[in-house]
Scaffold this active site. Structure first.
Site, PDB file in Angstrom:
ATOM      1  N   THR A  12       0.823  -1.216   0.000  1.00  0.00           N
ATOM      2  CA  THR A  12       0.000   0.000   0.000  1.00  0.00           C
ATOM      3  C   THR A  12       0.855   1.263   0.000  1.00  0.00           C
ATOM      4  O   THR A  12       0.324   2.372  -0.020  1.00  0.00           O
ATOM      5  CB  THR A  12      -0.899   0.019   1.256  1.00  0.00           C
ATOM      6  N   GLY A  13       2.179   1.107   0.036  1.00  0.00           N
ATOM      7  CA  GLY A  13       3.066   2.273   0.112  1.00  0.00           C
ATOM      8  C   GLY A  13       3.386   2.837  -1.262  1.00  0.00           C
ATOM      9  O   GLY A  13       2.980   2.284  -2.291  1.00  0.00           O
ATOM     10  N   VAL A  15       6.220   2.906  -2.879  1.00  0.00           N
ATOM     11  CA  VAL A  15       7.005   1.969  -3.690  1.00  0.00           C
ATOM     12  C   VAL A  15       6.191   0.716  -4.001  1.00  0.00           C
ATOM     13  O   VAL A  15       6.173   0.233  -5.134  1.00  0.00           O
ATOM     14  CB  VAL A  15       8.324   1.582  -2.973  1.00  0.00           C
ATOM     15  N   ARG A  40      -3.327  -2.308   9.507  1.00  0.00           N
ATOM     16  CA  ARG A  40      -4.076  -1.075   9.209  1.00  0.00           C
ATOM     17  C   ARG A  40      -4.703  -1.110   7.820  1.00  0.00           C
ATOM     18  O   ARG A  40      -5.755  -0.538   7.595  1.00  0.00           O
ATOM     19  CB  ARG A  40      -3.127   0.147   9.252  1.00  0.00           C
ATOM     20  N   CYS A 129      17.639   4.899  -3.819  1.00  0.00           N
ATOM     21  CA  CYS A 129      17.214   5.517  -5.084  1.00  0.00           C
ATOM     22  C   CYS A 129      18.241   6.491  -5.660  1.00  0.00           C
ATOM     23  O   CYS A 129      18.523   6.485  -6.860  1.00  0.00           O
ATOM     24  CB  CYS A 129      15.868   6.220  -4.897  1.00  0.00           C
ATOM     25  N   GLN A 156      16.123  15.925  -4.272  1.00  0.00           N
ATOM     26  CA  GLN A 156      15.305  14.717  -4.173  1.00  0.00           C
ATOM     27  C   GLN A 156      13.838  15.018  -3.864  1.00  0.00           C
ATOM     28  O   GLN A 156      13.522  15.860  -3.012  1.00  0.00           O
ATOM     29  CB  GLN A 156      15.905  13.784  -3.108  1.00  0.00           C
ATOM     30  N   SER A 159       8.388  12.040  -2.737  1.00  0.00           N
ATOM     31  CA  SER A 159       7.913  10.646  -2.790  1.00  0.00           C
ATOM     32  C   SER A 159       8.998   9.691  -2.303  1.00  0.00           C
ATOM     33  O   SER A 159       8.695   8.559  -1.936  1.00  0.00           O
ATOM     34  CB  SER A 159       7.449  10.266  -4.193  1.00  0.00           C
ATOM     35  N   GLY A 160      10.234  10.140  -2.269  1.00  0.00           N
ATOM     36  CA  GLY A 160      11.324   9.338  -1.707  1.00  0.00           C
ATOM     37  C   GLY A 160      11.138   9.074  -0.228  1.00  0.00           C
ATOM     38  O   GLY A 160      11.722   8.151   0.337  1.00  0.00           O
ATOM     39  N   LYS A 213      25.388   6.757   2.172  1.00  0.00           N
ATOM     40  CA  LYS A 213      24.930   5.641   1.328  1.00  0.00           C
ATOM     41  C   LYS A 213      25.480   5.805  -0.082  1.00  0.00           C
ATOM     42  O   LYS A 213      25.847   4.833  -0.739  1.00  0.00           O
ATOM     43  CB  LYS A 213      23.395   5.643   1.208  1.00  0.00           C
ATOM     44  N   HIS A 242      14.080  12.193  -8.768  1.00  0.00           N
ATOM     45  CA  HIS A 242      15.235  12.864  -8.157  1.00  0.00           C
ATOM     46  C   HIS A 242      16.129  13.417  -9.271  1.00  0.00           C
ATOM     47  O   HIS A 242      16.277  12.788 -10.327  1.00  0.00           O
ATOM     48  CB  HIS A 242      16.078  11.877  -7.348  1.00  0.00           C
TER      49      HIS A 242
HETATM   50  N1  LIG Z   1      10.062   6.032  -1.771  1.00  0.00           N
HETATM   51  C1  LIG Z   1      11.179   5.756  -2.425  1.00  0.00           C
HETATM   52  O1  LIG Z   1      11.529   6.408  -3.432  1.00  0.00           O
HETATM   53  C2  LIG Z   1      12.066   4.636  -1.974  1.00  0.00           C
HETATM   54  C3  LIG Z   1      13.152   4.287  -2.768  1.00  0.00           C
HETATM   55  C4  LIG Z   1      13.967   3.242  -2.362  1.00  0.00           C
HETATM   56  C5  LIG Z   1      13.694   2.577  -1.189  1.00  0.00           C
HETATM   57  N2  LIG Z   1      12.627   2.937  -0.424  1.00  0.00           N
HETATM   58  C6  LIG Z   1      12.377   2.184   0.815  1.00  0.00           C
HETATM   59  O2  LIG Z   1      11.189   1.428   0.667  1.00  0.00           O
HETATM   60  C7  LIG Z   1      10.498   1.363   1.931  1.00  0.00           C
HETATM   61  C8  LIG Z   1       9.060   1.852   1.763  1.00  0.00           C
HETATM   62  O3  LIG Z   1       9.071   3.175   1.290  1.00  0.00           O
HETATM   63  P1  LIG Z   1       7.749   3.927   0.794  1.00  0.00           P
HETATM   64  O4  LIG Z   1       8.236   5.211   0.276  1.00  0.00           O
HETATM   65  O5  LIG Z   1       6.918   3.057  -0.085  1.00  0.00           O
HETATM   66  O6  LIG Z   1       6.985   4.154   2.203  1.00  0.00           O
HETATM   67  P2  LIG Z   1       5.420   4.334   2.512  1.00  0.00           P
HETATM   68  O7  LIG Z   1       4.721   4.978   1.366  1.00  0.00           O
HETATM   69  O8  LIG Z   1       5.371   4.963   3.832  1.00  0.00           O
HETATM   70  O9  LIG Z   1       4.881   2.819   2.621  1.00  0.00           O
HETATM   71  C9  LIG Z   1       5.220   1.964   3.678  1.00  0.00           C
HETATM   72  C10 LIG Z   1       4.597   0.590   3.443  1.00  0.00           C
HETATM   73  O10 LIG Z   1       5.037  -0.299   4.480  1.00  0.00           O
HETATM   74  C11 LIG Z   1       3.908  -0.924   5.065  1.00  0.00           C
HETATM   75  N3  LIG Z   1       4.155  -1.242   6.466  1.00  0.00           N
HETATM   76  C12 LIG Z   1       4.494  -0.412   7.474  1.00  0.00           C
HETATM   77  N4  LIG Z   1       4.613  -1.097   8.644  1.00  0.00           N
HETATM   78  C13 LIG Z   1       4.334  -2.389   8.355  1.00  0.00           C
HETATM   79  C14 LIG Z   1       4.276  -3.586   9.135  1.00  0.00           C
HETATM   80  N5  LIG Z   1       4.527  -3.582  10.428  1.00  0.00           N
HETATM   81  N6  LIG Z   1       3.949  -4.732   8.492  1.00  0.00           N
HETATM   82  C15 LIG Z   1       3.688  -4.758   7.172  1.00  0.00           C
HETATM   83  N7  LIG Z   1       3.720  -3.660   6.396  1.00  0.00           N
HETATM   84  C16 LIG Z   1       4.042  -2.489   6.974  1.00  0.00           C
HETATM   85  C17 LIG Z   1       2.808   0.127   4.934  1.00  0.00           C
HETATM   86  O11 LIG Z   1       1.566  -0.503   5.089  1.00  0.00           O
HETATM   87  P3  LIG Z   1       0.281   0.221   5.792  1.00  0.00           P
HETATM   88  O12 LIG Z   1      -0.537   0.766   4.664  1.00  0.00           O
HETATM   89  O13 LIG Z   1      -0.403  -0.926   6.461  1.00  0.00           O
HETATM   90  O14 LIG Z   1       0.785   1.248   6.730  1.00  0.00           O
HETATM   91  C18 LIG Z   1       3.082   0.587   3.497  1.00  0.00           C
HETATM   92  O15 LIG Z   1       2.576  -0.370   2.590  1.00  0.00           O
HETATM   93  C19 LIG Z   1      11.341   2.193   2.917  1.00  0.00           C
HETATM   94  O16 LIG Z   1      12.197   1.325   3.609  1.00  0.00           O
HETATM   95  C20 LIG Z   1      12.148   3.084   2.009  1.00  0.00           C
HETATM   96  O17 LIG Z   1      13.377   3.463   2.599  1.00  0.00           O
HETATM   97  C21 LIG Z   1      11.804   3.953  -0.796  1.00  0.00           C
END
Ligand SMILES: NC(=O)c1ccc[n+]([C@@H]2O[C@H](COP(=O)([O-])OP(=O)(O)OC[C@H]3O[C@@H](n4cnc5c(N)ncnc54)[C@H](OP(=O)(O)O)[C@@H]3O)[C@@H](O)[C@H]2O)c1
Length: 333
Positions: A12-13, A15, A40, A129, A156, A159-160, A213, A242
């Site tokens: 649902t996030g 990514v 949730r 990223c 950046q 959305s990151g 990093k 970015h």
């Molecule tokens: N955004 C980027 O550009 C990017 C790039 C590279 C790496 N990342 C990494 O990818 C990860 C996610 O990033 P995002 O940007 O997608 O974050 P986000 O939009 O906040 O999404 C977080 C996701 O994790 C889930 N989650 C949180 N706690 C959980 C739990 N206890 N059990 C199962 N699922 C859980 C959330 O589900 P709910 O809906 O249930 O809360 C949601 O699906 C991070 O570690 C980030 O560092 C992000």
């Protein structure tokens, strides 16, 4: 053709949603797609390849029968659930930083170091990223003339940081326009109409974790501990993609013309570099696209063997979801 049971953890996030779209778009051979998030979001419905799929709460036994799991639910979830998934026979491609620098875990950008996939033990890490788009643009130059040193400044997008930060920028911009009060939660300061020279946490040497990093991951991906990288990472009020100013000091001289040629021929890179026609990469036009866009290629006139370039890519695509799916594609080849 063999089909695979695939899971997206963090579905649902920002990514995770992109991972589902990329799997469908690239016609990854999915037998069954399983979407996991926290309690949730359990019960939310998403479309995938004409089917409706309900999000399930991630549990310890969730991985039984799953061949490949793409994780993007944060470090705590990866630390706890990736080893459980591997025990259940699943191959994990993890987007978080937790395992990236583990010497037992390959850190892979398929255009740069696909050979590192050969020694995985059930877990492959997806780099950060900002690192991914930089190393894709550096690789053809590295192969042609070698690289001594890189000085990079990033711009950046929000959305990151994830979904909440995207909403926060929207809310702040709308509230400021209408003169209403607004919340500051995702960052230490307002992000709308601002630029924050601070991504991640500050470390002892004055650099942030995001900046370190870019050094550590670049060395691991190239398998070259002699490359020097100094990064300054900045959050800007852009929704997606970015941008980076990359100064490269090469071992041997390379002309701008030759750099354009080898970058244009490199898979995953698109050169947009006609300043006289006002053509250069822009984050706004990179949203939802797969390529790493490179432009403003010019000599670094402050040093003998130097190039400067402007590198833009969608952080949710090549910076995260696309790179993870490309890794999965290599694994099933
Ligand atoms: N955004 C980027 O550009 C990017 C790039 C590279 C790496 N990342 C990494 O990818 C990860 C996610 O990033 P995002 O940007 O997608 O974050 P986000 O939009 O906040 O999404 C977080 C996701 O994790 C889930 N989650 C949180 N706690 C959980 C739990 N206890 N059990 C199962 N699922 C859980 C959330 O589900 P709910 O809906 O249930 O809360 C949601 O699906 C991070 O570690 C980030 O560092 C992000």
């Amino acid at each position: 053709m063999k089909k695979y049971n695939v899971a997206v953890v963090g579905a649902t996030g920002a990514v995770g949603e992109e991972m589902r779209l990329v799997l469908e778009e690239r016609k990854f051979p999915v037998e069954k797609l399983n979407l996991f998030a926290s309690g949730r979001s359990a019960g939310k419905i998403y479309n995938f390849a004409g089917e409706k799929i309900e999000v399930q709460e991630l549990k310890e036994n969730s991985f039984s029968g799953i061949d490949i799991a793409l994780f993007s639910a944060g470090d705590e979830v990866s630390a706890r659930f990736a080893p459980l998934a591997i025990q259940q026979g699943t191959i994990v491609v993890d987007n978080c930083k937790y395992f990236r620098m583990d010497p037992e875990v390959p850190l892979v950008v398929p255009e740069v170091n696909p050979h590192d996939l050969e020694w995985h033990r059930g877990l492959i890490a997806n780099p950060n990223c900002s690192t991914i788009q930089m190393v894709v643009a550096l690789k053809p130059i590295y192969d042609e003339v070698g690289i001594e040193r890189v000085v990079v400044a990033t711009y950046q997008s929000v959305s990151g940081t994830g979904k909440e930060a995207i909403e926060e920028l929207e809310n702040q911009a709308a509230s400021i326009t209408s003169g209403e009060k607004y919340e500051i939660k995702a960052y230490p300061y307002q992000i709308a109409y601002n630029a924050l020279p601070h991504i991640g946490s500050f470390t002892e040497n004055g650099y942030t974790s995001e900046e370190m990093k870019m050094l550590d991951e670049t060395r691991k991906i190239f398998g070259d501990n002699n490359i020097r990288v100094a990064a300054t990472t900045v959050r800007v009020p852009v929704y997606r993609a970015h941008s980076e100013v990359v100064h490269v000091e090469t071992k041997k001289k390379i002309s701008v013309q030759r750099a354009r040629e080898i970058l244009s021929a490199f898979p995953g890179v698109k050169v947009i570099d006609n300043p006289e026609k006002l053509e250069y990469p822009l984050p706004l036009f990179s949203e939802g696209k797969d390529e790493v866009f490179v432009g403003r290629i010019r000599e670094d006139i402050s040093t003998e063997n130097g190039l400067v370039m402007w590198v833009v890519s969608d952080n949710l695509r090549k910076g995260a979801a696309l790179n993870a799916v490309q890794i999965a594609e290599h694994l099933i080849k």
